[in-house]
Design a protein around this motif. Structure first.
Motif, PDB file in Angstrom:
ATOM      1  N   ARG A 173     -61.525   8.506 -32.331  1.00 14.52           N
ATOM      2  CA  ARG A 173     -62.026   9.887 -32.430  1.00 14.52           C
ATOM      3  C   ARG A 173     -61.830  10.436 -33.839  1.00 14.52           C
ATOM      4  NH1 ARG A 173     -59.179  10.247 -28.158  1.00 14.52           N
ATOM      5  NH2 ARG A 173     -57.739  11.782 -29.025  1.00 14.52           N
ATOM      6  N   ASP A 174     -60.738  10.086 -34.487  1.00 13.49           N
ATOM      7  CA  ASP A 174     -60.519  10.531 -35.865  1.00 13.49           C
ATOM      8  C   ASP A 174     -61.611   9.996 -36.784  1.00 13.49           C
ATOM      9  OD1 ASP A 174     -58.234  11.939 -35.158  1.00 13.49           O
ATOM     10  OD2 ASP A 174     -56.852  10.352 -35.806  1.00 13.49           O
ATOM     11  N   ARG A 175     -61.986   8.725 -36.589  1.00 15.01           N
ATOM     12  CA  ARG A 175     -63.064   8.145 -37.414  1.00 15.01           C
ATOM     13  C   ARG A 175     -64.396   8.822 -37.124  1.00 15.01           C
ATOM     14  NH1 ARG A 175     -60.525   3.636 -35.794  1.00 15.01           N
ATOM     15  NH2 ARG A 175     -62.236   2.922 -34.502  1.00 15.01           N
ATOM     16  N   ILE A 176     -64.641   9.117 -35.856  1.00 13.47           N
ATOM     17  CA  ILE A 176     -65.884   9.805 -35.485  1.00 13.47           C
ATOM     18  C   ILE A 176     -65.911  11.185 -36.124  1.00 13.47           C
ATOM     19  CG2 ILE A 176     -67.174  10.845 -33.568  1.00 13.47           C
ATOM     20  CD1 ILE A 176     -66.062   8.457 -31.830  1.00 13.47           C
ATOM     21  N   GLN A 179     -69.662  23.798 -34.644  1.00 13.54           N
ATOM     22  CA  GLN A 179     -69.676  22.770 -33.607  1.00 13.54           C
ATOM     23  C   GLN A 179     -68.595  21.713 -33.869  1.00 13.54           C
ATOM     24  OE1 GLN A 179     -73.863  21.783 -34.044  1.00 13.54           O
ATOM     25  NE2 GLN A 179     -74.298  22.587 -31.987  1.00 13.54           N
ATOM     26  N   LEU A 180     -68.414  21.362 -35.136  1.00 14.66           N
ATOM     27  CA  LEU A 180     -67.408  20.359 -35.474  1.00 14.66           C
ATOM     28  C   LEU A 180     -65.994  20.872 -35.227  1.00 14.66           C
ATOM     29  CD1 LEU A 180     -68.998  18.760 -38.653  1.00 14.66           C
ATOM     30  CD2 LEU A 180     -68.986  17.895 -36.302  1.00 14.66           C
ATOM     31  N   VAL A 181     -65.774  22.159 -35.461  1.00 13.12           N
ATOM     32  CA  VAL A 181     -64.473  22.759 -35.150  1.00 13.12           C
ATOM     33  C   VAL A 181     -64.214  22.656 -33.642  1.00 13.12           C
ATOM     34  CG1 VAL A 181     -63.200  24.956 -35.063  1.00 13.12           C
ATOM     35  CG2 VAL A 181     -64.368  24.276 -37.169  1.00 13.12           C
ATOM     36  N   ALA A 182     -65.227  22.938 -32.849  1.00 13.16           N
ATOM     37  CA  ALA A 182     -65.095  22.847 -31.387  1.00 13.16           C
ATOM     38  C   ALA A 182     -64.820  21.404 -30.966  1.00 13.16           C
ATOM     39  CB  ALA A 182     -66.353  23.378 -30.707  1.00 13.16           C
ATOM     40  N   LEU A 183     -65.487  20.441 -31.593  1.00 11.04           N
ATOM     41  CA  LEU A 183     -65.283  19.035 -31.263  1.00 11.04           C
ATOM     42  C   LEU A 183     -63.861  18.594 -31.620  1.00 11.04           C
ATOM     43  CD1 LEU A 183     -66.975  16.724 -30.056  1.00 11.04           C
ATOM     44  CD2 LEU A 183     -67.477  16.014 -32.400  1.00 11.04           C
ATOM     45  N   ARG A 184     -63.375  19.025 -32.757  1.00 11.18           N
ATOM     46  CA  ARG A 184     -62.005  18.699 -33.166  1.00 11.18           C
ATOM     47  C   ARG A 184     -60.997  19.291 -32.175  1.00 11.18           C
ATOM     48  NH1 ARG A 184     -59.536  16.032 -36.731  1.00 11.18           N
ATOM     49  NH2 ARG A 184     -61.242  15.729 -38.180  1.00 11.18           N
ATOM     50  N   GLN A 187     -58.121  17.362 -30.021  1.00 12.18           N
ATOM     51  CA  GLN A 187     -56.707  17.745 -29.985  1.00 12.18           C
ATOM     52  C   GLN A 187     -56.222  17.941 -28.548  1.00 12.18           C
ATOM     53  OE1 GLN A 187     -57.024  21.150 -32.554  1.00 12.18           O
ATOM     54  NE2 GLN A 187     -56.716  19.936 -34.415  1.00 12.18           N
ATOM     55  N   GLU A 188     -57.095  18.453 -27.695  1.00 12.50           N
ATOM     56  CA  GLU A 188     -56.733  18.624 -26.282  1.00 12.50           C
ATOM     57  C   GLU A 188     -56.541  17.263 -25.598  1.00 12.50           C
ATOM     58  OE1 GLU A 188     -58.849  22.867 -25.188  1.00 12.50           O
ATOM     59  OE2 GLU A 188     -60.093  21.064 -25.175  1.00 12.50           O
ATOM     60  N   ILE A 189     -57.323  16.279 -26.000  1.00 14.80           N
ATOM     61  CA  ILE A 189     -57.151  14.924 -25.460  1.00 14.80           C
ATOM     62  C   ILE A 189     -55.784  14.383 -25.871  1.00 14.80           C
ATOM     63  CG2 ILE A 189     -57.970  12.524 -25.556  1.00 14.80           C
ATOM     64  CD1 ILE A 189     -60.825  13.722 -25.973  1.00 14.80           C
ATOM     65  N   SER A 190     -55.451  14.527 -27.141  1.00 15.98           N
ATOM     66  CA  SER A 190     -54.149  14.044 -27.622  1.00 15.98           C
ATOM     67  C   SER A 190     -53.002  14.733 -26.901  1.00 15.98           C
ATOM     68  CB  SER A 190     -54.029  14.255 -29.133  1.00 15.98           C
ATOM     69  OG  SER A 190     -54.976  13.459 -29.811  1.00 15.98           O
ATOM     70  N   ALA A 191     -53.127  16.026 -26.693  1.00 14.21           N
ATOM     71  CA  ALA A 191     -52.084  16.774 -25.984  1.00 14.21           C
ATOM     72  C   ALA A 191     -51.964  16.300 -24.534  1.00 14.21           C
ATOM     73  CB  ALA A 191     -52.369  18.278 -26.038  1.00 14.21           C
ATOM     74  N   ASP A 228     -57.136  14.381 -19.430  1.00 20.13           N
ATOM     75  CA  ASP A 228     -57.520  13.481 -20.514  1.00 20.13           C
ATOM     76  C   ASP A 228     -58.942  12.976 -20.277  1.00 20.13           C
ATOM     77  OD1 ASP A 228     -57.870  11.305 -22.286  1.00 20.13           O
ATOM     78  OD2 ASP A 228     -55.830  10.610 -22.046  1.00 20.13           O
ATOM     79  N   MET A 229     -59.215  12.481 -19.066  1.00 23.16           N
ATOM     80  CA  MET A 229     -60.542  11.942 -18.765  1.00 23.16           C
ATOM     81  C   MET A 229     -61.614  13.028 -18.812  1.00 23.16           C
ATOM     82  SD  MET A 229     -59.680   9.101 -15.873  1.00 23.16           S
ATOM     83  CE  MET A 229     -61.385   8.925 -15.459  1.00 23.16           C
ATOM     84  N   GLN A 230     -61.298  14.212 -18.315  1.00 21.74           N
ATOM     85  CA  GLN A 230     -62.263  15.313 -18.376  1.00 21.74           C
ATOM     86  C   GLN A 230     -62.594  15.647 -19.828  1.00 21.74           C
ATOM     87  OE1 GLN A 230     -60.103  18.332 -16.257  1.00 21.74           O
ATOM     88  NE2 GLN A 230     -60.940  17.748 -14.267  1.00 21.74           N
ATOM     89  N   LYS A 231     -61.576  15.718 -20.653  1.00 23.56           N
ATOM     90  CA  LYS A 231     -61.788  16.071 -22.060  1.00 23.56           C
ATOM     91  C   LYS A 231     -62.456  14.940 -22.840  1.00 23.56           C
ATOM     92  CE  LYS A 231     -60.671  20.262 -22.116  1.00 23.56           C
ATOM     93  NZ  LYS A 231     -61.608  21.277 -22.615  1.00 23.56           N
TER      94      LYS A 231
END
Length: 176
Positions: A96-99, A21-26, A30-34, A44-47
């Protein structure tokens, strides 16, 4: 309400999330950053929504997740006001990185604090765009000061928000 419920969900999620699950969240992060790199606000908002709702789903409390989703439907339109200035500041990326770091370290307290701080940061950014009548003006220059000779409604609102923040902010365990 978000400052109470979402950190609670994140705390429980830190206990329950699997490595998969954490891999999926990460990946979502990454998709948000892209999307930000491309300037794709809609994706961005959807992700962003997907990131947080996915995170909260790991809590194991479906009723809590439904409440949070309902709140997001009411506050979601304000997310548009975070674009482009707040989003391009990359504060959301570091949040998000801290989360993610707290989740990967299975640290419920850190996860709750990271979510709380992320919501609070965005809220205070939006408050810099509120005029004397309480209307939000995107891309407006920051207001000079929250205090003045004559307190007005906005000052009272901000004072209430700060008081609420101080009451709801998770406490750290510094007394050990």
């Amino acid at each position: 309400i978000r400052l109470r419920l979402e950190p609670l969900a994140a705390e429980h999620a830190a206990h329950n999330a699997t490595d998969r699950q954490l891999v999926a969240l990460r990946k979502i992060s990454q998709e948000i950053s892209a999307a930000r790199d491309r300037g794709d606000q809609k994706f961005d908002m959807q992700k962003m929504y997907e990131f947080y709702i996915t995170l909260y789903s790991f809590s194991g409390f479906s009723y809590l997740q439904r409440i949070i989703e309902n709140i997001w439907t009411k506050t979601g339109p304000y997310l548009n006001l975070l674009f482009p200035d707040y989003i391009h500041s990359r504060r959301g990326d570091s949040a998000r990185d801290r989360i993610l770091s707290a989740m990967e370290n299975r640290d419920p307290q850190a996860a709750g604090i990271a979510v709380h701080d992320d919501i609070e940061s965005a809220m205070f950014y939006l408050m810099t765009h509120v005029d004397e009548e309480g209307l939000i003006h995107p891309r407006r220059t920051k207001l000079k000061s929250f205090t003045g000779k004559q307190p007005n409604q906005r000052d009272s609102l901000i004072g209430s928000i700060i008081a609420f923040r101080d009451k709801t902010k998770p406490e750290t365990d510094d007394e050990s």
